[in-house]
Design an enzyme around this catalytic site. Structure first.
Site, PDB file in Angstrom:
ATOM      1  N   GLY A   9       6.323  56.938  -2.700  1.00 35.60           N
ATOM      2  CA  GLY A   9       5.342  57.654  -1.902  1.00 35.60           C
ATOM      3  C   GLY A   9       4.211  58.122  -2.801  1.00 35.60           C
ATOM      4  N   CYS A  10       3.656  59.264  -2.483  1.00 38.07           N
ATOM      5  CA  CYS A  10       2.564  59.817  -3.276  1.00 38.07           C
ATOM      6  C   CYS A  10       3.033  60.096  -4.695  1.00 38.07           C
ATOM      7  CB  CYS A  10       2.065  61.106  -2.629  1.00 38.07           C
ATOM      8  SG  CYS A  10       0.757  61.899  -3.566  1.00 38.07           S
ATOM      9  N   PHE A  11       2.280  59.625  -5.675  1.00 39.09           N
ATOM     10  CA  PHE A  11       2.707  59.803  -7.064  1.00 39.09           C
ATOM     11  C   PHE A  11       2.720  61.251  -7.496  1.00 39.09           C
ATOM     12  CE2 PHE A  11      -1.557  57.467  -8.012  1.00 39.09           C
ATOM     13  CZ  PHE A  11      -2.329  58.529  -7.591  1.00 39.09           C
ATOM     14  N   TRP A  12       2.012  62.122  -6.788  1.00 40.47           N
ATOM     15  CA  TRP A  12       2.037  63.548  -7.137  1.00 40.47           C
ATOM     16  C   TRP A  12       3.451  64.109  -7.052  1.00 40.47           C
ATOM     17  CZ3 TRP A  12      -2.335  65.316  -3.329  1.00 40.47           C
ATOM     18  CH2 TRP A  12      -3.566  64.804  -3.754  1.00 40.47           C
ATOM     19  N   CYS A  13       4.240  63.615  -6.092  1.00 40.51           N
ATOM     20  CA  CYS A  13       5.604  64.125  -5.891  1.00 40.51           C
ATOM     21  C   CYS A  13       6.508  63.736  -7.058  1.00 40.51           C
ATOM     22  CB  CYS A  13       6.175  63.603  -4.585  1.00 40.51           C
ATOM     23  SG  CYS A  13       5.230  64.095  -3.114  1.00 40.51           S
TER      24      CYS A  13
END
Length: 174
Positions: A9-13
């Site tokens: 998913g979002c790489f921030w996570c």
């Protein structure tokens, strides 16, 4: 040192969790698995490049075993949803693992088998050869640590951190 390239998913996570993991020396957000060179975030978000948002996680196996890094990956995102994580939809958010050699491929496939019992639906994580990784723009690097007050961090990332902390507290620094 060993490096795994993972998309969940979002790489921030993924970045947020691995940044606080013992034995992890670096986490770099980027793009791989697509068809064009040097893609921008806007191009990635268009869904036309084929790239996945990923993190390159470099860790010391003497401190944290590779199985723990991989099991943390499977607990912090839903590997059973194709091309989406929660409200984030598109091929750039696919669950993916990119290997650079046959040993990594075997470790990734073993992790899928090991973690399947945690999920009612089949794991659909892509396991593919690693191509070129393009580093994401500077403002994506270490996003959570730089901006924990942002709504996305509060609503999406904090629950993922809490879930990982519940199962892997001994491996976290914070």
């Amino acid at each position: 040192m060993k490096t795994f390239v993972l998309g969940g998913g979002c790489f921030w996570c993924l970045d947020a969790v691995y940044q606080m993991t013992k034995g992890v020396h670096s986490v770099v957000s980027g793009y791989t698995g697509g068809r064009i060179a040097n893609p921008s975030y806007d191009a990635i978000c268009s869904g036309t490049t084929g790239h996945a948002e990923v993190v390159s996680v470099t860790f010391d196996e003497a401190v944290i075993p590779e199985d723990v890094i991989l099991d943390m990956f499977f607990i912090q995102h839903d590997p059973t949803t194709l091309n989406r994580q929660g409200y984030d939809t598109g091929t750039q958010y696919r669950s993916s693992m990119f290997y650079s050699n046959v040993d990594e491929e075997a470790a990734f496939r073993a992790a899928i088998v090991r973690n399947q019992p945690l999920w009612a639906d089949p794991i659909v994580t892509e396991v593919a050869p690693l191509g070129v990784i393009y580093e994401a723009e500077y403002y994506h690097q270490d996003f959570y640590a730089q901006r924990p007050e942002v709504g996305y961090c509060q609503v999406i990332i904090n629950p993922k951190i809490a879930k990982v902390r519940k199962h892997y507290a001994r491996w976290l620094t914070a």
